[in-house]
Scaffold this motif. Structure first.
Motif, short mmCIF file in Angstrom:
data_model
loop_
_atom_site.label_atom_id
_atom_site.label_comp_id
_atom_site.label_asym_id
_atom_site.label_seq_id
_atom_site.Cartn_x
_atom_site.Cartn_y
_atom_site.Cartn_z
N GLN A 28 8.67 19.51 33.88
CA GLN A 28 7.85 20.67 33.57
C GLN A 28 8.28 21.21 32.22
OE1 GLN A 28 5.28 21.58 35.65
NE2 GLN A 28 5.94 19.70 36.62
N GLY A 29 7.32 21.39 31.33
CA GLY A 29 7.66 21.89 30.00
C GLY A 29 8.17 20.76 29.12
N GLY A 30 8.93 21.11 28.13
CA GLY A 30 9.49 20.09 27.24
C GLY A 30 8.55 19.73 26.12
N ALA A 31 8.87 18.63 25.47
CA ALA A 31 8.15 18.22 24.27
C ALA A 31 6.72 17.79 24.56
CB ALA A 31 8.91 17.07 23.60
N ASN A 32 6.47 17.22 25.73
CA ASN A 32 5.14 16.70 26.04
C ASN A 32 4.22 17.73 26.67
OD1 ASN A 32 5.66 14.12 25.07
ND2 ASN A 32 6.60 13.49 26.98
N ALA A 39 -4.59 17.47 27.21
CA ALA A 39 -5.33 16.43 27.94
C ALA A 39 -6.04 17.04 29.15
CB ALA A 39 -4.38 15.33 28.38
N VAL A 40 -5.38 17.94 29.85
CA VAL A 40 -6.01 18.59 31.00
C VAL A 40 -7.16 19.48 30.55
CG1 VAL A 40 -5.63 20.27 32.85
CG2 VAL A 40 -3.95 18.47 32.43
N ARG A 46 -14.78 18.32 29.58
CA ARG A 46 -15.76 17.25 29.84
C ARG A 46 -16.45 17.44 31.18
NH1 ARG A 46 -11.63 13.97 27.75
NH2 ARG A 46 -11.02 13.37 29.86
N ALA A 47 -15.69 17.84 32.18
CA ALA A 47 -16.29 18.05 33.50
C ALA A 47 -17.27 19.22 33.47
CB ALA A 47 -15.19 18.30 34.53
N GLU A 48 -16.89 20.27 32.79
CA GLU A 48 -17.79 21.44 32.69
C GLU A 48 -19.06 21.09 31.92
OE1 GLU A 48 -19.11 25.30 33.33
OE2 GLU A 48 -17.44 24.22 34.23
N ALA A 49 -18.93 20.32 30.84
CA ALA A 49 -20.10 19.92 30.06
C ALA A 49 -21.02 19.03 30.89
CB ALA A 49 -19.66 19.20 28.79
#
Length: 59
Positions: A28-32, A39-40, A46-49
């Motif tokens: 949880q957290g960190g560099a990524n 990405a989420v 995309r799902a909403e569109a």
């Protein structure tokens, strides 16, 4: 000796479960974190569109 055989599987599962929890907490957290959040957010966008474009042409 049967009690050792009976206790080994639960102990192994407990160790594996603790390792899983530690891995989840450390990831949880960190560099990524920013990259994963982006990405989420993109997937939600995309799902909403897709949902909104489906509502407009479905009537």
């Amino acid at each position: 000796m049967d009690y050792v055989a009976a206790l080994v599987p639960p102990v192994v599962m407990a160790v594996a479960f603790i390792a899983l929890i530690v891995t989840i907490v450390k990831s949880q957290g960190g560099a990524n974190k920013a990259k994963e959040d982006a990405a989420v957010d993109a997937a939600f966008a995309r799902a909403e569109a897709a949902r909104q474009s489906g509502e407009g042409s479905g009537a």
